[in-house]
Enzyme design. Sequence first.
Site, PDB file in Angstrom:
ATOM      1  NE  ARG D 251      -6.808  -3.715  12.746  1.00 46.07           N
ATOM      2  CZ  ARG D 251      -6.667  -2.253  13.406  1.00 46.07           C
ATOM      3  NH1 ARG D 251      -7.751  -1.638  13.489  1.00 46.07           N
ATOM      4  NH2 ARG D 251      -5.636  -2.171  14.459  1.00 46.07           N
ATOM      5  CG  HIS D 255      -7.167   1.295  10.278  1.00 44.96           C
ATOM      6  ND1 HIS D 255      -8.366   0.776  10.122  1.00 44.96           N
ATOM      7  CD2 HIS D 255      -6.868   2.254   9.556  1.00 44.96           C
ATOM      8  CE1 HIS D 255      -8.970   1.535   9.336  1.00 44.96           C
ATOM      9  NE2 HIS D 255      -8.087   2.443   9.006  1.00 44.96           N
ATOM     10  CE1 TYR D 264      -5.038  -0.348  17.561  1.00 43.70           C
ATOM     11  CE2 TYR D 264      -3.776   1.676  16.708  1.00 43.70           C
ATOM     12  CZ  TYR D 264      -4.547   0.406  16.436  1.00 43.70           C
ATOM     13  OH  TYR D 264      -4.752   0.124  15.107  1.00 43.70           O
TER      14      TYR D 264
HETATM   15  C1  LIG Z   1     -16.648   9.538   7.945  1.00 42.66           C
HETATM   16  C2  LIG Z   1     -15.252   9.097   8.229  1.00 42.66           C
HETATM   17  N1  LIG Z   1     -14.557   9.495   9.219  1.00 42.66           N
HETATM   18  C3  LIG Z   1     -13.355   9.002   9.665  1.00 42.66           C
HETATM   19  C4  LIG Z   1     -12.684   7.911   8.618  1.00 42.66           C
HETATM   20  C5  LIG Z   1     -11.234   7.601   9.100  1.00 42.66           C
HETATM   21  N2  LIG Z   1     -11.254   6.162   9.262  1.00 42.66           N
HETATM   22  C6  LIG Z   1     -11.070   5.229   8.198  1.00 42.66           C
HETATM   23  S1  LIG Z   1     -11.316   3.682   8.701  1.00 42.66           S
HETATM   24  C7  LIG Z   1     -11.819   4.129  10.335  1.00 42.66           C
HETATM   25  C8  LIG Z   1     -12.094   3.222  11.331  1.00 42.66           C
HETATM   26  C9  LIG Z   1     -13.273   2.476  10.812  1.00 42.66           C
HETATM   27  O1  LIG Z   1     -13.490   1.398  11.668  1.00 42.66           O
HETATM   28  P1  LIG Z   1     -14.316  -0.019  11.220  1.00 42.66           P
HETATM   29  O2  LIG Z   1     -15.658   0.897  10.605  1.00 42.66           O
HETATM   30  O3  LIG Z   1     -14.536  -0.804  12.520  1.00 42.66           O
HETATM   31  O4  LIG Z   1     -13.708  -0.576  10.149  1.00 42.66           O
HETATM   32  P2  LIG Z   1     -12.436  -1.390  10.122  1.00 42.66           P
HETATM   33  O5  LIG Z   1     -11.689  -0.397   9.556  1.00 42.66           O
HETATM   34  O6  LIG Z   1     -12.149  -2.221  11.207  1.00 42.66           O
HETATM   35  O7  LIG Z   1     -12.637  -2.552   8.828  1.00 42.66           O
HETATM   36  C10 LIG Z   1     -11.738   5.439  10.397  1.00 42.66           C
HETATM   37  C11 LIG Z   1     -11.947   6.303  11.554  1.00 42.66           C
HETATM   38  C12 LIG Z   1     -13.354   7.889   7.555  1.00 42.66           C
HETATM   39  N3  LIG Z   1     -12.955   6.919   6.474  1.00 42.66           N
HETATM   40  N4  LIG Z   1     -14.802   8.329   7.253  1.00 42.66           N
END
Ligand SMILES: Cc1ncc(C[n+]2csc(CCOP(=O)(O)OP(=O)(O)O)c2C)c(N)n1
Lengths: 327, 327, 355, 355
Positions: D251, D255, D264
């Site tokens: 990425r 985010h 971080y």
């Molecule tokens: C159940 C849940 N917990 C927390 C979140 C908050 N949240 C949104 S995106 C994210 C990180 C997700 O990381 P990843 O699965 O690696 O996907 P990326 O954003 O890197 O595409 C978090 C913790 C959420 N959307 N759903």
Amino acid sequence: MTTTMTMAKALNEGLRRAMEKDPKVLLMGEDIGRLGGVFRITDGLQKDFGEDRVVDTPLSESAIVGTAVGLAIRGYRAVCEIQFDGFVYPAFDQIVSQVAKMHKRSDGAYKMAMVIRIPFQGGIGAIEHHSESPEPYFAQTAGLRVVSCSTPNDAYWMIQQSIEHDDPIIFCEPKCRYWEKGEVDLESPPSGLFDAVVRREGTDVTLIAYGASVKTALRAAETAAVEGTSIEVIDTRSIAPLDIGLMAKSLEKTGRVVVVQESPHTASIGSEIVSELTQRCFYSLKAPGIRVSGYHVPYPPTRIEEDYRPSVDRILDAVDRVMGFES
Amino acid sequence: MTTTMTMAKALNEGLRRAMEKDPKVLLMGEDIGRLGGVFRITDGLQKDFGEDRVVDTPLSESAIVGTAVGLAIRGYRAVCEIQFDGFVYPAFDQIVSQVAKMHKRSDGAYKMAMVIRIPFQGGIGAIEHHSESPEPYFAQTAGLRVVSCSTPNDAYWMIQQSIEHDDPIIFCEPKCRYWEKGEVDLESPPSGLFDAVVRREGTDVTLIAYGASVKTALRAAETAAVEGTSIEVIDTRSIAPLDIGLMAKSLEKTGRVVVVQESPHTASIGSEIVSELTQRCFYSLKAPGIRVSGYHVPYPPTRIEEDYRPSVDRILDAVDRVMGFES
Amino acid sequence: MIDEELVQLLTPEGERVENSEYESTLNGDEIFGFYRDMVIIRRLCNESTSLQRQGQLALWAPVQGQEAAQIGAGRALAPMDFTFPTYREHGIAWCRGVPPENMLRLFRAVSNGGWDPQKYRHSVPTVVLGSQTLHAVGYAMGIQRDGAEEAAMAFFGDGASSQGDVMEAFVWAASFNAPVVFFCQNNQWGISTPSTVQSKIPLYHRAHGFGFPGVRVDGNDVLAVYEVTKRALDSARVGGGPTLIEAYTYRIGAHTTSDDPTRYRIDAEVEVWKHRDPVERVKALLVHEYKVKNADFDGVAAEAETMALKLREDVLAMSRPDPITMFDNAYAAPHPLIEEGRREMIDLGISGGEL
Amino acid sequence: MIDEELVQLLTPEGERVENSEYESTLNGDEIFGFYRDMVIIRRLCNESTSLQRQGQLALWAPVQGQEAAQIGAGRALAPMDFTFPTYREHGIAWCRGVPPENMLRLFRAVSNGGWDPQKYRHSVPTVVLGSQTLHAVGYAMGIQRDGAEEAAMAFFGDGASSQGDVMEAFVWAASFNAPVVFFCQNNQWGISTPSTVQSKIPLYHRAHGFGFPGVRVDGNDVLAVYEVTKRALDSARVGGGPTLIEAYTYRIGAHTTSDDPTRYRIDAEVEVWKHRDPVERVKALLVHEYKVKNADFDGVAAEAETMALKLREDVLAMSRPDPITMFDNAYAAPHPLIEEGRREMIDLGISGGEL
Ligand SMILES: Cc1ncc(C[n+]2csc(CCOP(=O)(O)OP(=O)(O)O)c2C)c(N)n1
Ligand SMILES: Cc1ncc(C[n+]2csc(CCOP(=O)(O)OP(=O)(O)O)c2C)c(N)n1
Ligand SMILES: [Mg+2]
Ligand SMILES: [Mg+2]
């Protein structure tokens, strides 16, 4: 044509009929196939409809509901069996954030047609997690509907009506009534899925209940009648939405309302009914509405469950309180 | 000694003080370490207390709460951060079937001392699942307690009181107020954790709110005052248990009650308050209690959220209705 | 029963098996002790089944067939370890010192737990499948923070392995290198669901995908279970991280006394497994290798009999709790709805209790 | 970037890599088409970021760095397949034919979805991590029942891989041999959490423990992603069961626009990955092997520019919905509380809508 059967059998027949009518209906759950479910509600259905339509699943409730969402997207109508009330919570996220909200999220493109069957309430002397009343959680959740049957006839018809309905429905089955018999009219449904019904007419107090509590309420009404108090008993049938109109009509007549439920009273169906009725019938009220509920404790060991569940005595005590309020 | 800070900072300071006082306190959650949490509530704490006490976890809410149970058994006091309200549901089973019931199940041997922090309610223009009001679910659940802060001072003290408390506490933080400033008294707490407080005195209507709605209620009271209506605003602070005594006292004076909440009204905190108050203050009531709530729809896209959330206008409309009820 | 993957130290006939990785460290007395444990547990289990049939228990979850898995694991624990059971770990509870009558309080429906989990370092029974695995990981994280040489051990079944919580527990245990052992009794059934519905490959493989070791052990071989568990616990205690042990065994009886297994499985399968009986296997070893006398076996049987009688008496003496006790321990601190409930119950004359 | 496990068909410099299992089946036109997709997606993504900075969007989740993973996967799909995205699958949505302005309705906060998921066979955006993987499995079970040669494909991130739902989806997909492909973009971060917190070993290994194949592919190599995905989909469609694909990528951006990655992670890491840019890689191949001219590249850039302008216009034209639309599609059938809400809103004069 009417015939006598238990509520368990009525549900079984209702499921069978729904599956015969619509090939898109399928059942999913733990032990529902060869075993016929721990309560035998699906007895014989896998044999007749095959393993693709009566699916014994791995043991994961979130997946039972989550895959039902995918099946709904594909045009299927899944009837999910949750083995006991206390095991629906692993699926809570899928129910509340997906099932309830996908129709909206897709701007109407998805229909979340599915039924989540939950044997609920206590009264069978089971161990923990087998006697709970999770309906307030689902009633609070926009996007869901919640219904409960209290007789074999309602069981037979309401399960079919729920399966045919296009919104997701939490179908609460009072497990302690599974083995009680009643007349089932095989030709026409007693009423609409979301209609409340008056189970007994009366003039002094409106007593509202659903599920297993309906019978307890009727018993209380009988006892009260002997003592000279005339109780009108309403079975809400639908828990969400509530058929408040029918209840209000009764209350305008009686001026007094008692709601019976097995869940604790905080933020419960009873709280909702009392609030709504107070608002609608303020000037008819001779006494404030009272809720007779489970106590605010984790469901107790079942040797003492009958003192947790609303009993005839506790209902009558509440009736006395609303009757004697003026004094 | 008082000082001015935002609610976010007050929570941060409260957590810091709790961690300094008790080495058994630890924080767990997603992104709470180096990032300091998406709302920066835990900013700087990992640097000062180390990775063992401020734990960046894998992304699994059920595990955040489930491991907190194990830590509680071992004598730790975990403060779990749920990133947003809509992400607490994967942990629902652990909260409702384990956290809420383990003290009972162990016949008192386990204390489930933990705090589950949830930034809740809407108002920040976020996408779906970031603006919900899950408090009715937890209030309904026996074994839990639910509180909410509406000012920086309460935030600072209530988080500390919650961490010190021996029962599990769902700590609801009105995320849209995180950046608002207020006076914080660093020496003594404003009141007990479960006490409601009167935020503004009045004589015509009792207006009850919690979390973000308290400020909206106060604004409504100001506007109403200009128009000649005197509103008493009560901040429940504790959502479960409710400090009904204080509310009843107010209602006995005013005779009219309006409850404000962002959740839909079915089986809500508002339903509970109205039911309880109707029962306790029946003869004082000049009008039925009214709830001003979120509508019964999935939280809408936030371009229109301010028409979903109870607004000053909607509150004043309800005030008008209870004031004009007699006519 | 030739299975390359399976750690086995005794054949079903009780003969020693060479294993390149594990060897038995137990002497004859210890093995006899395990035999005694297994006989007692089986006897107590049978007594409980009769108690249930006679209406004295609400339910019973038999452990028959799984005695070696539980005693082997239970005896591998150190006193300071902490165990997290399901509803069927009677053998583990026994090894932890939980009095048998305490184990039955849940099933007599007079408690939602039954024993003091802190005293016996054996957590409350867990009915919601898989939840306890996360508790074990959390506890293990506490052990790490205390710098203690202890381990947590979570028990679960083949059916529960499909619950998200169990797999989240794997993620977390691996992520934090937590001192926890996951002990899965694959008794091949989850009520009526065969374990092949949960996984088409042996369950212990699952651990590898999470980055920690998984071992399949013959769950009817108490010697093998003991060694495999001991090594996993030893490793966990000194920073070696988690292990998943799959004890391959069989549920000889019904799921619970409410269940009717004839509806979903064939007798022949049960018969095959009866020939792999864990108690007979170790008894054969004791007879052949350690020349244990019939009198000694009889002594154990007699002891088990006495305990069964005592259990029956204890259970019958467990009376219905005063309803007002339902308010106890709902909260640790005072709560207005608890006070309100107590008052109502007393006012209604349901309880003679006092406020 | 030498990684034995990683399927790679192009080096970061755009040179062909021999792979014993996979070879590229794409011709120059097709590769140029992928290049075009990637350039357009990147341009639209950048436009969206500016729109957010200018206050026109509530939020934006950039896809920069992951274009090859998404275009490679998206182009491997057949029209009748059905995809289940997260909130970041703009490249997949593009391949499914979702109009770019529809993708932005969620981020402009005028819809909780944005496109017709049935029309594009691309499900609604899913924000609750992992939920959609179960939807994909359920959909795939529907495909099986229909006897169709189609596949479902679920997208999720390295962070989401720790959610119970994702692992339950693995269990179910394996158990039912469902025609589903799990596509995990390991972009190495879940907000501020490095993927090593979720798993210490490569994520694709997880599949093996559930009994189905897992493959790690260079997620910045559009050729490799395409071939790996295509094979997995082909296999799923004809009864070969599920596959987990881990697309190892990065990425590059924050985010979301709410995030501040400087808190971080270090710039040096980002720099390393910028040198593995997926667009430059395939461009180098096109230049060297297919002798694509600058003018053609410029043509794509111009096309992307035009689309970005159109997107901006479309977004600015998306006005605030009438509040009364919040009641639409809450339920499929009439509901009294919906009627009540509509009436109240009209009475309050908030909406000019009609009942
Ligand atoms: C159940 C849940 N917990 C927390 C979140 C908050 N949240 C949104 S995106 C994210 C990180 C997700 O990381 P990843 O699965 O690696 O996907 P990326 O954003 O890197 O595409 C978090 C913790 C959420 N959307 N759903
Ligand atoms: C979350 C949840 N779902 C369903 C049940 C009902 N249930 C009780 S035991 C059981 C089977 C468990 O099988 P397994 O994990 O193999 O353990 P075993 O009973 O064989 O020891 C089921 C489905 C439950 N207790 N919890
Ligand atoms: Mg099993
Ligand atoms: Mg990621």
